[in-house]
Design an enzyme around this catalytic site. Structure first.
Site, PDB file in Angstrom:
ATOM      1  CB  SER A   7      -0.907   0.008   1.227  1.00 22.86           C
ATOM      2  OG  SER A   7      -1.479   1.291   1.324  1.00 22.86           O
ATOM      3  CG  HIS A  32      -3.684  -1.333  -2.007  1.00 26.35           C
ATOM      4  ND1 HIS A  32      -4.742  -2.134  -2.388  1.00 26.35           N
ATOM      5  CD2 HIS A  32      -4.157  -0.523  -1.031  1.00 26.35           C
ATOM      6  CE1 HIS A  32      -5.805  -1.812  -1.670  1.00 26.35           C
ATOM      7  NE2 HIS A  32      -5.488  -0.831  -0.849  1.00 26.35           N
ATOM      8  CG  ASP A  34      -5.075   2.608   0.383  1.00 24.90           C
ATOM      9  OD1 ASP A  34      -6.039   1.831   0.223  1.00 24.90           O
ATOM     10  OD2 ASP A  34      -3.982   2.253   0.851  1.00 24.90           O
ATOM     11  CG  MET A  36      -8.508   7.329   1.703  1.00 25.79           C
ATOM     12  SD  MET A  36      -7.847   7.315   3.376  1.00 25.79           S
ATOM     13  CE  MET A  36      -6.919   5.776   3.348  1.00 25.79           C
ATOM     14  CG  HIS A  65      -9.083   0.326  -1.335  1.00 31.20           C
ATOM     15  ND1 HIS A  65      -8.584   0.099  -0.066  1.00 31.20           N
ATOM     16  CD2 HIS A  65     -10.440   0.263  -1.211  1.00 31.20           C
ATOM     17  CE1 HIS A  65      -9.587  -0.071   0.781  1.00 31.20           C
ATOM     18  NE2 HIS A  65     -10.727   0.030   0.116  1.00 31.20           N
ATOM     19  CG  MET A  67     -11.400   3.401   1.037  1.00 30.40           C
ATOM     20  SD  MET A  67      -9.922   3.378   2.077  1.00 30.40           S
ATOM     21  CE  MET A  67      -8.671   3.465   0.811  1.00 30.40           C
ATOM     22  CG  ASP A 174      -6.328  -2.696   2.475  1.00 30.30           C
ATOM     23  OD1 ASP A 174      -5.277  -2.455   3.090  1.00 30.30           O
ATOM     24  OD2 ASP A 174      -6.930  -1.858   1.785  1.00 30.30           O
TER      25      ASP A 174
HETATM   26  C1  DX5 Z   1      -6.668   1.746   4.956  1.00 34.65           C
HETATM   27  C2  DX5 Z   1      -6.099   1.393   3.599  1.00 34.65           C
HETATM   28  C3  DX5 Z   1      -4.992   0.402   3.642  1.00 34.65           C
HETATM   29  C4  DX5 Z   1      -3.810   0.827   4.449  1.00 34.65           C
HETATM   30  C5  DX5 Z   1      -3.150  -0.363   5.001  1.00 34.65           C
HETATM   31  O1  DX5 Z   1      -7.791   2.520   4.786  1.00 34.65           O
HETATM   32  O2  DX5 Z   1      -7.117   0.867   2.753  1.00 34.65           O
HETATM   33  O3  DX5 Z   1      -4.605   0.013   2.329  1.00 34.65           O
HETATM   34  O4  DX5 Z   1      -2.868   1.566   3.715  1.00 34.65           O
HETATM   35  O5  DX5 Z   1      -2.137   0.045   5.846  1.00 34.65           O
HETATM   36  P1  DX5 Z   1      -1.509  -0.933   6.928  1.00 34.65           P
HETATM   37  O6  DX5 Z   1      -0.940  -2.120   6.179  1.00 34.65           O
HETATM   38  O7  DX5 Z   1      -0.463  -0.100   7.566  1.00 34.65           O
HETATM   39  O8  DX5 Z   1      -2.617  -1.346   7.841  1.00 34.65           O
HETATM   40 ZN    ZN Z   2      -6.505  -0.055   0.800  1.00 37.09          ZN
END
Ligand code: DX5
Ligand code: ZN
Length: 219
Positions: A7, A32, A34, A36, A65, A67, A174
């Site tokens: 990630s 990955h 993220d 947001m 991903h 969100m 995840d």
């Molecule tokens: C959280 C993200 C994850 C996050 C995971 O909302 O979707 O992908 O980066 O981070 P770790 O591995 O540190 O929990």
């Molecule tokens: Zn994620």
């Protein structure tokens, strides 16, 4: 082999391009990303323009991903930016079936994600339309949280669903994934391990990634 998707939320954002090269050279299968929006989750990260710039630095599979609320509004932008997999949340507002169809129409791999408190029954109606189920094992929004073991049965439910329906389904996990929790997830049926803090804290993540891949050498 089990796939590993670091990630990028835990990488050095001032060196995004070099960090992508670093994860690919370390043997990662996917990166990955993220995304947001500050509405679906209480945090804002980056969007399609930043991903488009990252795309120039690496040909690694981009595992986005989202969100975000009402994700159908942005599917074309993320497809144009060079995302290979685009995962949306079953809890998000808006037309989620429509978003998944649009991801497929754009030739990208559609995924559906499910939050820790959401029961499997809520994500099940989408599984026939996607190629990837992303099981959250932390509350989405931030890296570095502790793994919620209560979510592991949902991985097994996804695997059983795929077997029962004769579907090839990647199951990604995840949140709080490390060597120990990752193994539990793979034993339950996960095929992709997403991890931020546990990998990026290492000077050399290659041996860790190589070890995780052997959890399911048959995949
Ligand atoms: C959280 C993200 C994850 C996050 C995971 O909302 O979707 O992908 O980066 O981070 P770790 O591995 O540190 O929990
Ligand atoms: Zn994620």
């Amino acid at each position: 082999m089990t796939k590993v998707s670091p990630s990028m939320l835990s990488c050095d954002f001032s060196r995004l391009g070099e960090e992508l090269v670093r994860v690919k050279d370390a043997g990662a299968d996917w990166a990955h990303l993220d995304v947001m929006d500050g509405a679906f989750v209480p945090n804002i990260t980056f969007g399609a323009p930043v991903i488009k710039a990252m795309r120039k630095c690496s040909d690694i599979v981009f595992d986005a991903h989202l969100m975000i609320q009402d994700p159908i509004r942005y599917v074309d932008d993320f497809a144009d930016a060079g995302c290979d997999c685009i995962t949306v949340h079953c809890e998000a507002e808006g037309d989620i079936h429509g978003a998944i169809s649009r991801i497929r129409e754009r030739g990208r791999i559609p995924g559906i994600s499910v939050n820790p408190e959401t029961p499997f029954e809520k994500v099940e109606p989408f599984l026939g339309e996607v190629d990837l189920l992303l099981v959250m094992t932390v509350h989405p929004g931030f890296g570095g949280q502790s793994f919620i073991a209560d979510c592991v049965p949902k991985i097994a439910m996804g695997r059983e669903w795929a077997q029962r329906n004769n579907r090839k389904l990647e199951i990604s996990v995840d949140g709080g994934v490390n060597a120990e929790t990752g193994r539990l997830c793979v034993e339950a049926g996960a095929t992709v391990l997403v991890a931020g803090s546990s990998l990026f804290k290492l000077d050399d993540m290659a041996p860790e990634i190589a070890s995780w891949k052997t959890y399911r050498p048959d995949l």
